[in-house]
Design an enzyme around this catalytic site. Structure first.
Site, PDB file in Angstrom:
ATOM      1  N   SER A  17      -2.893   9.885 -12.064  1.00 43.99           N
ATOM      2  CA  SER A  17      -1.911  10.667 -12.016  1.00 43.99           C
ATOM      3  C   SER A  17      -1.002  10.767 -10.215  1.00 43.99           C
ATOM      4  O   SER A  17      -0.446   9.868 -10.089  1.00 43.99           O
ATOM      5  CB  SER A  17      -2.242  12.263 -12.298  1.00 43.99           C
ATOM      6  N   ASP A  32       5.298  -0.373  -4.508  1.00 47.12           N
ATOM      7  CA  ASP A  32       6.877  -0.835  -5.015  1.00 47.12           C
ATOM      8  C   ASP A  32       7.856  -0.974  -3.761  1.00 47.12           C
ATOM      9  O   ASP A  32       8.721  -1.773  -3.595  1.00 47.12           O
ATOM     10  CB  ASP A  32       7.516   0.213  -5.841  1.00 47.12           C
ATOM     11  N   LYS A  52      -2.549   7.179 -15.796  1.00 47.43           N
ATOM     12  CA  LYS A  52      -1.826   8.241 -16.316  1.00 47.43           C
ATOM     13  C   LYS A  52      -0.528   8.640 -15.901  1.00 47.43           C
ATOM     14  O   LYS A  52      -0.298   8.990 -14.729  1.00 47.43           O
ATOM     15  CB  LYS A  52      -2.865   9.544 -16.091  1.00 47.43           C
TER      16      LYS A  52
END
Length: 553
Positions: free
Chosen positions: A293, A304, A318
């Site tokens: 999460s 990223d 998740k």
């Protein structure tokens, strides 16, 4: 003629709009009617059961079972929270509660203190790891569940609670004054070497970002130039805290995560809103299969933007967002309302709960349906299976003897024995289990039961079973018996063969008695393979740069 044509067009458009609205209204009313009809059936069913069923029924319990069974058809994160569980839910989401500040649990049938939190009433009042809980106020709790004991220990801040415990052969009583307990999200931070800092982030409850920020400021004041952020075993939590932690390392105005759901109010874009604390410090983030999460948002966003190298193992996967909605009578529902997408555009949700197989099970998203995305520097990343590290480390496995000693609480019990006889030990970073201490542990084990089956022995058992099934056992029976004789394990030999990992388990258990949770983390760092690799990468600017650069084809 032109005016007539325009009137026809406008009339046609009006008819289409009215038709669409009418269709939408009918569909909405159909859904409302379906909901009302089924609620009426459910209420009538409960009434008739209460009236006619041969035995008395607990209506509230039966309804709760029905609600939970219904929610099980969705996903494991959508759950009903009755009023009596609201305190436990608040603790999970905020990290705050009124109590004595101790983790309790049941070991070998005994309810006991597993970890007093440093600086809170239980620890300040002298309660220790391994203390068996006998009584809370006037209530005998020997046969009660740990959940019941936990509820008795909790209460408003500044109220007193009496606790009686058994420690070895002694029985002790202590009166504690409850406090508002706020559990830190950073149980430990420190320096791995002169220039490298380390921060262990264990949760994302309230103030997680502030906890990380304060740790980083302190480490920078000590002269660190590189950082390891550890989110292994972190189950996640508050989304806003994850965004603010990313903001410590990423410039203002960058997207960190977006949520997309069925309702418009579930759609949001979360961006960094402040100047970063340090946008240039070389950074490694440690992840594993229990990072989930919010931990995945932090790791994924930093990956990223090519801001950090990720080391460890693939995360849990998740990518679902939950919202808490109040219901009648102080109950609540935590419901999945959206999926989240990190800056590259990928959703890392690993299981598709909307599709079930013939057995009613949800399955992982197959590789053929996973999509490729790119990081800021053009590195390829994929969706649908958690966050994959830039440098993979295989999961550590323990020998059956080590697993048996820990699972049977023998390492725990030895930790208690050692603690009762020794007032102090060396600092966590220096404490060792020397050969004399290990010999004492081995001698103490002599009358203890801890048998186990090794991996090889289990394989031979499987071979024997399959041979009998295939009616080939008579042909290879002699060979199987010879193999059994050769690989039959010796506890004495295994205690020597796996001495190092058994020593490690004993060391951490003993350190926890004296230095609590932060001591356990600090003690483990010297032997942590993930940390060693992180240091290697950070100490090599060229390797760090290469890992963050797109590969040319």
């Amino acid at each position: 003629m032109q005016k007539l044509t325009n009137k026809r067009i406008i009339t046609g458009l009006l008819i289409l709009v009215i038709s669409a609205l009418t269709f939408s209204f009918v569909i909405k009313n159909d859904r409302l009617f379906t909901i009302a009809k089924n609620l009426d059936i459910f209420a009538a069913l409960i009434r008739e059961l209460d009236s006619y069923y041969v035995d008395e029924i607990d209506v509230e319990e039966l309804v709760t079972i029905g609600i939970n069974a219904m929610l099980e058809e969705l996903d494991p994160y959508t759950e009903f929270i009755p009023e009596e569980n609201s305190d436990d839910f608040r603790l999970l989401t905020t990290g705050e509660y009124g109590g004595v500040g101790a983790l309790i649990g049941n070991r070998t049938g005994v309810n006991m203190i597993l970890m007093p939190y440093k600086g809170f009433p239980a620890q300040a009042g002298g309660l220790r790891v391994g203390d068996a809980i006998l009584q809370v106020d006037t209530v005998n709790v020997i046969s009660k569940s740990t959940a019941d004991i936990s509820r008795l220990l909790k209460g408003p801040a500044n109220t007193e609670v009496f606790v009686k415990v058994k420690r070895g052969d002694d029985t002790l009583g202590v009166t504690l004054t409850r406090r508002k307990i706020v559990i830190s999200n950073v149980p430990y931070y420190g320096k791995l070497d002169d220039k490298t800092g380390y921060i262990k982030l264990s949760d994302f409850t309230t103030n997680a970002a502030a906890d990380v920020r304060n740790a980083l400021i302190d480490l920078k004041s000590q002269g660190i130039e590189r950082l390891v952020l550890d989110v292994r075993d972190n189950p996640g939590g508050i989304l806003k805290e994850a965004v603010e932690i990313v903001n410590l390392f990423i410039p203002k105005g960058r997207e960190v995560v977006r949520t997309v759901g069925k309702m418009q109010n579930a759609n949001s874009v979360y961006k960094t809103t402040k100047s970063p604390l340090d946008k240039d410090i070389p950074l490694v983030v440690l992840i594993n299969e229990r990072s989930a999460s919010a931990a995945e948002i932090v790791a994924g966003a930093l990956q990223d933007y090519d801001r950090a190298v990720l080391v460890g193992r693939k995360t849990f996967g998740k990518g679902l967002v939950q919202t808490t909605v109040p219901l009648s009578f102080n109950s609540q529902i935590k419901v999945t309302t959206a999926k989240y997408y990190i800056p590259s555009g990928r959703c890392i949700q690993a299981i598709d709960y909307s599709k079930k197989d013939e057995n009613g099970n949800s399955n992982s998203i197959p590789d053929s349906l996973r999509n490729e995305f790119t990081t800021k520097n053009g590195r390829i990343v994929r969706d649908g299976a958690g966050i994959e590290p830039d440098k993979m480390i295989e999961s550590r496995t323990f020998a059956p003897i080590t697993f048996s000693l820990v699972a049977r609480n023998l390492v725990f019990d030895y930790g208690n024995k050692f603690f009762l006889k020794n007032e102090e030990i060396a600092a966590p970073s220096k404490f060792e289990i020397d050969d004399a201490m290990y010999a004492d542990f081995v001698a103490w084990l002599e009358d203890k039961e801890y048998d186990y089956t090794t991996f090889l022995e289990r394989s031979i058992e499987d071979l024997e079973r399959y041979a009998k099934r295939e009616r080939a056992y008579d042909k290879i029976q002699d060979e199987i018996e010879q193999l059994k004789t050769k690989i039959n394990h010796s506890k004495e030999q295994d205690l020597m063969t796996f001495k190092d990992e058994i020593k490690s388990a004993i060391r951490e258990e003993i350190v926890s008695r004296y230095f609590y949770q932060e001591g356990v983390v600090e003690s483990s760092l010297r032997w942590d393979e993930d940390v060693k690799l992180a240091l290697e990468i950070l100490n090599s600017p060229q390797q760090l740069s290469t890992l963050l650069t797109a590969r040319t084809k």
